[in-house]
Every structure is written in structure tokens, then in C-alpha cells.
Design a protein around this motif. Sequence first.
Motif, short mmCIF file in Angstrom:
data_model
loop_
_atom_site.label_atom_id
_atom_site.label_comp_id
_atom_site.label_asym_id
_atom_site.label_seq_id
_atom_site.Cartn_x
_atom_site.Cartn_y
_atom_site.Cartn_z
N ALA A 1 32.32 -1.49 23.10
CA ALA A 1 33.36 -2.26 22.83
C ALA A 1 33.89 -3.20 23.88
CB ALA A 1 34.72 -1.34 22.14
N ALA A 2 33.88 -2.90 25.00
CA ALA A 2 34.36 -3.62 26.25
C ALA A 2 33.37 -4.93 26.49
CB ALA A 2 34.36 -2.58 27.55
N GLU A 3 32.38 -4.81 26.03
CA GLU A 3 31.30 -5.89 26.18
C GLU A 3 31.67 -7.10 25.55
OE1 GLU A 3 27.99 -5.40 27.87
OE2 GLU A 3 28.24 -3.50 28.19
N ASP A 4 32.53 -7.00 24.41
CA ASP A 4 32.99 -8.11 23.34
C ASP A 4 34.21 -8.72 23.95
OD1 ASP A 4 33.29 -9.60 21.59
OD2 ASP A 4 34.19 -8.46 20.23
N THR B 1 19.02 -2.64 20.09
CA THR B 1 18.89 -1.55 21.01
C THR B 1 17.63 -1.80 21.86
OG1 THR B 1 19.97 -0.24 19.17
CG2 THR B 1 18.79 0.94 21.07
N LEU B 2 16.49 -2.20 21.28
CA LEU B 2 15.13 -2.32 21.87
C LEU B 2 15.44 -3.17 23.01
CD1 LEU B 2 12.65 -2.44 18.83
CD2 LEU B 2 13.09 -0.71 20.64
N ARG B 3 16.30 -4.24 22.82
CA ARG B 3 16.52 -5.00 24.22
C ARG B 3 17.90 -4.98 24.63
NH1 ARG B 3 15.96 -8.72 20.00
NH2 ARG B 3 13.88 -9.43 19.54
N TRP B 4 18.50 -3.88 24.40
CA TRP B 4 19.98 -3.51 25.16
C TRP B 4 20.93 -4.75 25.05
CZ3 TRP B 4 21.30 1.05 24.32
CH2 TRP B 4 20.24 2.20 24.30
N GLN B 5 21.00 -5.41 24.07
CA GLN B 5 21.64 -6.46 23.89
C GLN B 5 23.16 -6.15 23.53
OE1 GLN B 5 19.21 -8.63 21.14
NE2 GLN B 5 19.06 -10.23 22.67
N THR B 6 23.91 -5.56 24.78
CA THR B 6 25.15 -4.84 24.33
C THR B 6 26.12 -5.81 23.89
OG1 THR B 6 25.29 -4.99 26.76
CG2 THR B 6 24.57 -2.67 25.90
N GLU B 7 26.33 -6.70 24.24
CA GLU B 7 27.34 -7.76 23.69
C GLU B 7 27.17 -7.91 22.26
OE1 GLU B 7 24.37 -10.77 25.06
OE2 GLU B 7 24.61 -8.58 25.47
N TYR B 8 26.00 -7.73 21.66
CA TYR B 8 25.54 -7.99 20.33
C TYR B 8 26.02 -6.72 19.51
CZ TYR B 8 23.09 -12.26 21.00
OH TYR B 8 23.09 -13.62 21.35
N MET B 9 25.51 -5.57 20.01
CA MET B 9 25.99 -4.36 19.86
C MET B 9 27.51 -4.18 19.56
SD MET B 9 23.00 -2.31 21.70
CE MET B 9 23.16 -0.66 21.45
N ARG C 1 29.60 -6.06 18.68
CA ARG C 1 30.09 -6.83 17.52
C ARG C 1 29.29 -6.29 16.29
NH1 ARG C 1 33.46 -10.90 18.39
NH2 ARG C 1 32.86 -11.89 16.57
N GLN C 2 28.32 -5.48 16.35
CA GLN C 2 27.82 -4.64 15.02
C GLN C 2 28.77 -3.78 14.36
OE1 GLN C 2 23.84 -3.66 15.43
NE2 GLN C 2 23.59 -3.62 13.16
N SER C 3 29.52 -4.28 13.46
CA SER C 3 30.36 -3.44 12.98
C SER C 3 30.59 -3.84 11.49
CB SER C 3 31.85 -3.39 13.72
OG SER C 3 32.76 -3.10 12.72
N PRO C 4 31.24 -2.96 10.60
CA PRO C 4 31.31 -3.41 9.13
C PRO C 4 32.53 -4.58 8.98
CG PRO C 4 31.51 -0.96 9.30
CD PRO C 4 31.04 -1.55 10.59
N LEU C 5 33.17 -4.40 10.23
CA LEU C 5 34.55 -5.10 10.23
C LEU C 5 34.81 -5.91 11.48
CD1 LEU C 5 37.58 -5.65 9.34
CD2 LEU C 5 38.19 -3.86 10.77
#
Length: 332
Positions: free
Chosen positions: A264-267, A170-178, A180-184
Motif C-alpha cells: 500500500a505504501a508504494e502508492d 508479480t513476475l516483474r515485481w511492479q509493486t506500485e501497480y500491485m 493499486r490492484q484492488s476491487p476498489l
Amino acid sequence: MKCRRCRRPAVVEVRRHNAAFCRPCFLHHVREQVRRAIARHDLIRPEDRVLVAVSGGKDSLALWDLLLELGYEADGLYLGLGIGEYSARSGEVARAFARSRGVTLVEVDLAREYGFDVPTAGRRGSRSTCAVCGLSKRYVFNRAALEGGYDVIATGHNLDDEAATLLGNTLRWQTEYMARQSPLLPSEPGFVKKVKPLYRVSELETAAYAFLRGIDYVVEECPLVAGNTQLRYKQAMNQLEQASPGTKAQFLLGYLERAAALFAAEDRSELRPCERCGQPTPGRFCAFCRARAQVLGERLEPVTDRELAHESSEEVLPAEVYGPAAVGGRPS
Ligand code: AMP
Ligand code: ZN
């Protein structure tokens, strides 16, 4: 202090839940959190063959124990990273756990299978030690799971790990990593499904769980992690948590429930087989093969026909599967 469930004397306090528990009720509480996490996100089906990535630390050993307790068919996977005494001890602890439960531990040694270890990669490549270590882990976990025919890979990432990662992203707004940050992470062609069943359980809780279950684990942090940015984010989150218990959980669980869908669309990446190893990648060569070539000082060439013929004739597997009887009986 009295146990919230049974009113007997408590042994563990969970400030975030404003509750304390006796031993049996605490173990029940952790098991319930994991059971609910699995059910809520459909992380593991009853018939799935699970491969638990086991580092020898409290989280992944607690996870392996919990999944076995919940009745899943779960083998362990230990990756030898070649970090001196630390890795030697981690491997021993993982083998001892497998032996004590009569379960299978799959072992892969990075140096033996791929020709380099993590300290060397940190010195020689352009990536940081932690980056190349993380990359190697993701790669080997997936490959070992594919080759062993497992349905799902489970890692011991806990609430603290996930909240710290989310803070960093979040601090770097790495939205493509965000994204994929999911328990699944569902399975895709070439990728085995990945799950984090402990994402609702804090680090203090996994430590207490491992202790109360009598699990021997490696207490020391990896010696190469000093100064790691993830560690700084964890410390920052701990300060916030200290002042207002529940902050970590609100941050992470609130994100997953309310904000994750926004990214989600960033992935989006088109994948094709790596020309070196066949694993899916957006480019010609996967990140692992690029890092490995850099560390070994090799030029990246596609696999030759000769190598292909050699591999298929010898059936070289990157993982040695140690059955229950053999666990610990082989040199590490
Ligand atoms: P880390 O990246 O060290 O925070 O570890 C995250 C998760 O990756 C752990 O909970 C384990 O599930 C897994 N893991 C870490 N190191 C290893 C290892 N050497 N072998 C197998 N699994 C590991
Ligand atoms: Zn590759």
C-alpha cells in the motif's frame, strides 16, 4: 448432474466450487457473489449514480445487467476506439442493450473528441497499441464520470482478468501497480471512485450468465490483442486452473486478503492539474495528453487563454449523453 441448491437438473458446472447449478440457481449464485463483493468492500452505496464502462463484451454487459437487477441506478459508457468492424459492432451491441432495458448509454468517440483512434495511436506513438488503448480508456472513463456527475465507475474486470494482471505484476515485481490492484480505488481529488464488482466471478461464469440471461454480446476478441502479454498470462493461469481448479481464485483472493497491504505504501504520488487538460497528474502534462500529442505530432503547450475562453463559451462536453429514447437513433 444435479443443482447444488435445489437438486433439479443442472445446466452449469462450476468446478472451482465443486458445484453445478440449474438456470435460476446459477443466476442467483452470480448475483450473490456480486452482492457480497459490493458489501464486503463498500464498492457501491444504494444512493450512488453508477457509470458502467461497457465494451460490448460479455463481462461488462453482464455487469450492467447485474447492477440493474440489484436495483442500482446505472448508466452505461461506451468509448468508440475506432477499431474497424470490431468497434462498430461493439457500439451496436451496447446501444441495443441500453434500448432493451430503457437505460441511458453515454457515448464518447475517441477520434471525434480527441482526434485519433487506437490503431493510429499504435502505429504512430512510442507506446504499444494495448498500452495507449488502456491509457485512453482510463482517462476517458474518469473524465466522462466527472463531467456527468457520477459517484462511481464500474468496469467488468473478472477473476481471470485480475489474476492474470496480478501474475504479470508479480513476475516483474511492479509493486506500485500491485498497490493499486484492488476491487476498489477510492475517489481522490480529480478522480472518481473505481470499482470491479466482478472480481470474484470467473470468465466462464460471466459468459454463462450472459448466455442464460439472453444478452447479445460481441464474442470476438479485439483484433489488435494478438500476442498481447496479458493474453499469455491468462493462458498460463488457465493451464494451472485446469490441473487444479481454484488456483486462480486462491492466487488473487489470497493476495487481496493477505498481501496487498504490504504494498500500500508504494502508492504515493503528488498530483497536480495537467497543464493541458486539467486532469490530475504527477508531472506537468498527463500521460494521455503526452500520448495524444505524440500521435498527432503536436508540441505540448499549456492550454492558452483563448482556448479556455472558447471552451467556456461553447460548453464543449467530451461526452454526448444519449437518453433512452435517442439511444441507437443516431449515427455511430
Ligand atoms: P479490457 O481492458 O478490454 O480488458 O476491458 C476491461 C473493462 O474495461 C471492460 O470490462 C469494460 O468495463 C471496460 N471497457 C473496455 N473497453 C471499453 C470500451 N470500448 N468502452 C467502454 N468500456 C470499455
Ligand atoms: Zn492532460
